[in-house]
Every structure is written in C-alpha cells, then in structure tokens.
Design a protein around this motif. Structure first.
Motif, mmCIF file in Angstrom:
data_model
loop_
_atom_site.group_PDB
_atom_site.id
_atom_site.type_symbol
_atom_site.label_atom_id
_atom_site.label_comp_id
_atom_site.label_asym_id
_atom_site.label_seq_id
_atom_site.Cartn_x
_atom_site.Cartn_y
_atom_site.Cartn_z
ATOM 1 N N GLN A 504 9.659 0.120 6.318
ATOM 2 C CA GLN A 504 9.675 -1.340 6.350
ATOM 3 C C GLN A 504 8.727 -1.920 5.308
ATOM 4 N N SER A 505 7.595 -1.274 5.120
ATOM 5 C CA SER A 505 6.627 -1.748 4.127
ATOM 6 C C SER A 505 7.203 -1.690 2.718
ATOM 7 N N GLU A 506 7.890 -0.591 2.393
ATOM 8 C CA GLU A 506 8.472 -0.463 1.055
ATOM 9 C C GLU A 506 9.606 -1.462 0.849
ATOM 10 N N ILE A 507 10.395 -1.704 1.894
ATOM 11 C CA ILE A 507 11.453 -2.711 1.794
ATOM 12 C C ILE A 507 10.836 -4.083 1.531
ATOM 13 N N GLY A 508 9.765 -4.386 2.242
ATOM 14 C CA GLY A 508 9.091 -5.663 2.047
ATOM 15 C C GLY A 508 8.539 -5.816 0.639
ATOM 16 N N GLU A 509 8.006 -4.712 0.077
ATOM 17 C CA GLU A 509 7.485 -4.753 -1.287
ATOM 18 C C GLU A 509 8.592 -5.053 -2.296
#
Length: 694
Positions: A504-509
């Motif tokens: 989820q963090s990488e998608i948000g980035e």
C-alpha cells in the motif's frame, strides 16, 4: 451452332510480340489462327525509347528499330507466308501502342500472349494483356504461351486453391531445432536459467542477448518476441523492455507472390478487380504486406496480402515451442522465472488470430460501433466482398501522422475524444485497440483514424467493474481503497506472505508522484504501468488483459499529449466517470429495471429464508439447530441487528414503491409522495440508530 468468331468474317489478325521465346509462340498460334480464316497476319513489336528522338542516342534507337522491323518481317513470313506483315513502333506505352496499331490496320482479332512482353513481371505497373483487353475495340484473345512441359505461367494459366486444398503442413522440426539451438548457443543463452540473477545489469545483458538471438532466428521469432513484450505478467521487466525494441527485418514479397495469393483468394485474375496496384509496399511485416491500390471503380484502397508461407512458418516454430514446453516447461527452476505453458498458449492464440484477416475485419466493424458517439474518431471501411482469411481490402486513409495535424479546435476536440474513447473502450465495451502507437493513428478529414486491427484486447465484465473502481480511487487519491481493488483484481491468495502495508505504501508513492507532477506530466497510462510493476514485485501480477489495456492506455496518453499538451487526463477521466455513473444510475431507476431487480431480490430473499429455515429446523423433517445464548451482549447485538435489518428492508421497500407508483399513469400523485416520505423517515431512523450505538 457457330460460336462468336465463326459467325463473323475475319480478314485481319494482329499479334503483339517482344521477340521473346514465349512471345514467338503467340505469333505462331496467331499464324495458325489466321490461316484457319485465310486472313492477313500483322505482327507488331513495341520498342520503348530510353532517350529523346532528337538526341544522338535517340537516333540510334530508331536505327535499331528499323533493323528489328526487318528481323520481325523475316520471322512473320516464315510462319505466315505472304499473308504475314511486320510493324515495329517506338512508344513509351506498349499496351496503347498495340491498341492504336490495331485500329490503324482495322484488324478484326487482336492476339496477345500471357507470358512475355514484361506483362506479369510489370503487373503492378499495368498488365499489358489486361490493358489491351480493356482498351481495344476489336475481339481480343489472350493465349497461354507456356511450354506444354509444365512451365510456370501467368495470365490465363492460374492456380486457384480452396482452403480445403491447401497442402498439409509437415514441419522439418529436426533441422529447425538444430538451427535454433546453434543460434542460442552462439549468443550464450541458457533458456532463462540465470534470469533470476539479482544483479539488474546482468539481467539486462541476458535480455539483450535474447533479443539479438530472436532477431537472428528470423521474422517469426521476432514476432514471437514482440507478442511477448505485451505480457509483463509472464516475463521479467528487463526482458519486456528489450523485446519491445525488436524489429522484424522482413524482405518484401515478390510481385509474383502478391499475384499468387491475391488470385487464389479472389478466384479471378487480379486485374479484374484492381485497376492498378502500387508496386512499392506501404509496409512489409512478418505475416503480411500492405499495398496501395485502385479498384476498377476508381476507389482508392489498401490491400493487405498474407505471405504465402506465413502459416507454415508459424506452425513450424509453434510446434517446436510446444515440444520445448512439454519437455522442460514444467521444471521448477524455469517456472520460477517464466510460465512456459501460459507463454505458449498466449502466443498460439495471438498468432493464429493474426493469420485470419476475417477476424481483423470483424474487429474494424466492431470498433465502428464503439466509436459511433465520437465525431472526431473513425476507422477505415472494409470491402467485405473482396476480403478473405488471407486478403484484406480496406479504404485508403489518405491522411498524415497525427502529430502533423493542423492546430485548431478540431485537433483539441480529437485529443479529448481519443483519450475518453479509451476509457469507454476498456471500461464500458471491454474491447480496445491494443496497439495505438503513432504509426497506427492518422489525421484525415479533421478526424483521427485508427489503423491496423491485428491486435485488439478484451476485458471481462468483472474486471471492467474493478478497473472502474481503480480509476475512481486514483481520481480520489485513495491508496488504501486502490490496494483493496488491486487484490480483488488479482484474487491474491498469498496474503500470509504478502507485506500489505509495504504494498500500500508503494502504491501511495506512485500516486503521489504523478498527482503532484506538472500538467504535461499527468499521465494515467504510465501511472498504471508503474502500479503494474509494483504488483509484479509483490507477487500479485495484474490480469493479462489488464496489463495489455494499461500499455495501450499509456501509448494513447502520449499521443494525446502531443495533440494537446494542456489536456488534463485526470479531468477527462473524472468527468467521463461522473457521466458514466449518472447514466448507470438512470438506468437503474428505470421502471422496467426496478421491476426486474425487485423480482430478482424477491426470489433470492425467499431462497435465503428457505435456506435459513432448513438450517435452523423450522421446516418439518429438517435438522434442528439449538443455540443457547448466555452472553447478554451477544443477545443485544442480535436484537439490534434484527431491528436495523427490519428498518433497512422497510425503507428500501418504501423507496421502490415510490418509484413504481411514480411511473404509473393511474396512481394518484399523493401515493408516491407518501411512500417517499415514509422511506425517508425510516432511513433517517436507521441512521440515528446507527449513530446512537457507536
């Protein structure tokens, strides 16, 4: 009963020749024909000048023409006696020169051979026998001038094979396999055995070696690589990037091959259909070649002709690949890198689809329906009566590359429609042009025309719904919901090993990177591509049809950016999604739809009640379910849940009743209003109850 020739008086016969061996046979045939009717025979030879007549070289040509006349006269007297006459003409157009000579000599029958006179060799520039037959005012006979020993001929000696008569395919697998192994060894390839090398530079080097090997193995393997470059779910990203650079170095088909395939498919001489065909191909691909042409009606078209050996070559290499998959495709070490069975299935389906031009014609006509609402987008029309599985005749798009489109309102409108149409193609219709690179998009008549429908994509109904949710999540910058939608798409079942928080963090980035970019860099297509890469890294690859759609959307995004750099793709997507949702809501509240959905709900509710009754033993003969609730909190939860369920169902029923009665023409106006008020009050009560309990 006499035939046409026997019923008329034939006094003069003319035959054309270029003094080749085959043409001399035409003269001999004409001599026999003239002798049958006791007619005079005129043999005419046309010398095409290379220099102006006033020059020294031009005068030399006239001298040679006079010598040729003497030689021709001697030959004609040998075959026709005193009735034979010779005529040598200097003219740049042999066909019209022969027709004019026939008119000057008032001949009754004009004879030409189908071989020689550069007739078939120059067929694309204007076949001489055919042009004579269309232009002469007398009877024209085209004779077969081939040897009776089986010499290959053109003209009237044509071969027509039906699909059932095509010789069976017998691949020389051993020789081909040996060659493939030698090329692979030459480039130091070990069939992906070291593709899991952690060093990116080494993986990139291996990918380059693979690309070089595929190019050396020929056009079919290049085509295989190009098809694989659209599947990042099957190959590592380094291989995808390299394979997308593959170029098919394919020599153009010979004119005789174009004739052979065209006439086999048309089942008539090509010149009966086409007035002319440009000898220079517009494009020469692995499977087919494209030429400009003009129909007999004068309409300009393009003709896509399949290579005579395309099917055999593809079947041979697919057979080898299948053997490879059966032998080593299931080895764990290889399967960790590439799903060979999926690769083979995808390649086989894609290539067989491209071999059938009727499917491409179907794709074009289907896209016409998809783009019907856009006045700045179009596709070429197809001549169905002239198209077959190996021959495709389409309208010629006489335009320019889209990047050269003149500035103005039409260009701006076309850019927005092009981008929006892809949302419609992918999300609504589930059918899209999968290769919208600039070469396949032309500007003509203030419209963008899509070309080359050999590669299209399909998106299933469920996946389209998920993609709609994905775009809405992107629009609202909701990384958490976008993560959930991604898992729904992939049906990920490895949640125990998946680092959801990191994912989820990488998608948000990725979302933040593109949403904070400048207007010119706001590209939904590349954003989705990076999301796909993130999914691959975490072992949850997106569905194959979606990866192809993402790639197509990225390509079309670049095209629209060239047409209108100020176009905001998020604005286009957002407004289109709002219109789409409003349209769906309008459809949902249609009286017919409401009635249908209410009946479905009724049936499903009854079935659910029956299932519950059977489960708890309320029906005779059924099992008895006895549960002793000792926890007061649990009893409260059940009671509150039942009350809320009753309120929700009653409110829904009231709202449905309001819709039904409002659509009725016999119900008083106060009835739907009353139902609406009751539904609103019940809904308000439900909301209050929920708020009080939290």
């Amino acid at each position: 009963m006499k035939n046409h020739l026997e019923s008329k008086v034939i006094k003069r016969v003319m035959v054309g020749t270029d003094r080749s061996e085959a043409a001399d046979r035409a003269v001999q045939w004409a001599a026999g024909f003239a002798d049958r009717y006791d007619a005079e025979l005129f043999a005419v030879e046309v010398v095409v000048p290379q220099y102006p007549s006033a020059t020294e070289f031009g005068e030399a040509e006239q001298t040679r023409a006079a010598a040729a006349n003497n030689d021709l006269a001697h030959f004609v007297r040998q075959v026709a006696g005193d009735r034979g006459h010779a005529l040598v003409v200097i003219d740049t157009d042999p066909a019209l020169a022969i027709v004019r000579a026939a008119e000057q000599k008032a001949v009754d029958v004009l004879v030409v051979g189908n071989f020689g006179m550069a007739g078939r060799k120059k067929f694309l520039l204007g076949n001489i026998p055919n042009r004579i037959s269309h232009s002469a005012h007398c009877t024209v006979i085209i004779v077969n001038t081939a040897h009776s020993t089986g010499e290959q001929t053109s003209g009237l000696a044509r071969t027509h094979l039906s699909e059932g008569e095509i010789p069976p395919f017998e691949p020389r697998l051993a020789a081909r396999a040996t060659h493939i192994a030698a090329v692979m060894a030459k480039h130091g390839l070990k069939l992906f055995s070291q593709s899991n090398e952690p060093d990116i530079s080494i993986r990139r080097q291996q990918a380059k070696r693979l690309r070089a090997a595929l190019e050396e193995l020929g056009p079919i393997f290049s085509k295989l690589g190009q098809v694989l470059s659209t599947r990042p779910d099957l190959l590592p990203i380094e291989y995808i990037e390299e394979l997308s650079l593959l170029q098919s170095r394919v020599p153009p088909m010979t004119e005789s091959e174009v004739v052979q395939v065209s006439e086999q498919e048309l089942r008539v001489p090509w010149e009966d259909v086409f007035k002319s065909i440009d000898p220079k191909p517009l494009a020469a691909g692995t499977i087919a070649q494209v030429h400009r042409a003009t129909l007999e009606s004068g309409e300009r078209v393009v003709v896509k002709v399949q290579r005579p050996t395309a099917r055999m070559d593809i079947e041979q290499d697919l057979a080898l690949l299948q053997v490879f998959v059966e032998k080593v495709g299931k080895r764990p070490a290889l399967n960790q890198v590439i799903d060979m069975e999926a690769v083979f299935k995808h390649l086989s389906t894609s290539l067989h689809s491209e071999l059938d031009f009727r499917q491409e014609a179907d794709n074009i006509e289907r896209m016409q329906v998809v783009l019907a609402d856009y006045n700045r987008l179009a596709v070429p029309s197809v001549h169905r009566d002239l198209s077959t599985s190996r021959l495709l005749v389409m309208e010629e798009i006489q335009g320019i590359p889209i990047r050269q489109a003149p500035a103005g309102p039409a260009r701006i409108q076309a850019a927005r429609q092009l981008l929006e149409s892809y949302y419609k193609q992918i999300i609504v219709d589930g059918f899209f042009h999968a290769d919208p690179h600039p070469g396949n998009l032309m500007w003509w008549k203030d419209c963008i025309y899509f070309l080359d429908f050999g590669m299209v994509g399909m998106v299933g109904t469920d996946l389209r719904e998920h993609l709609l949710l994905m775009l809405m999540a992107l629009w609202q910058e909701d990384a958490a919901f976008l993560t959930d939608v991604t898992f729904m798409m992939t049906s990920a079942d490895n949640s125990s090993t998946l680092d959801v928080a990191r994912f989820q963090s990488e998608i948000g980035e990725v979302m933040a990177k593109y949403r904070t970019a400048s207007l010119a860099e706001m590209q939904i297509g590349p954003l989705l591509q990076e999301m796909s890469a993130v999914s691959l890294r975490h072992g949850v690859p997106l569905p194959a049809s979606l990866t192809l759609a993402i790639k197509a959307l990225a390509q079309v995004q670049l095209a629209t950016a060239e047409l209108d750099p100020a176009l905001d793709p998020y604005d286009v997507a957002g407004k289109y999604l709002m219109r789409l949702m409003a349209k769906r809501m309008g459809t949902a509240f249609n009286p017919k739809t409401l009635l249908y959905q209410s009946q479905k709900l009724k049936v499903r509710t009854l079935r659910m009640i029956e299932a519950v009754e059977n489960f708890v033993g309320a029906r005779p003969g059924g099992p008895k379910l006895v549960v002793n609730f000792r926890a007061n909190s649990l009893e409260d939860i059940v009671r509150h849940t039942g009350r809320r369920l009753a309120l929700g169902l009653t409110a829904a029923a009231s709202i449905l009743a309001s819709g039904f009665t409002a659509a009725s023409t016999v119900t008083a106006e106060w009835v739907p209003i009353t139902f609406g008020i009751v539904g609103g009050l019940l809904t308000l009560g439900l909301v209050i109850d929920l708020l009080q309990r939290h």
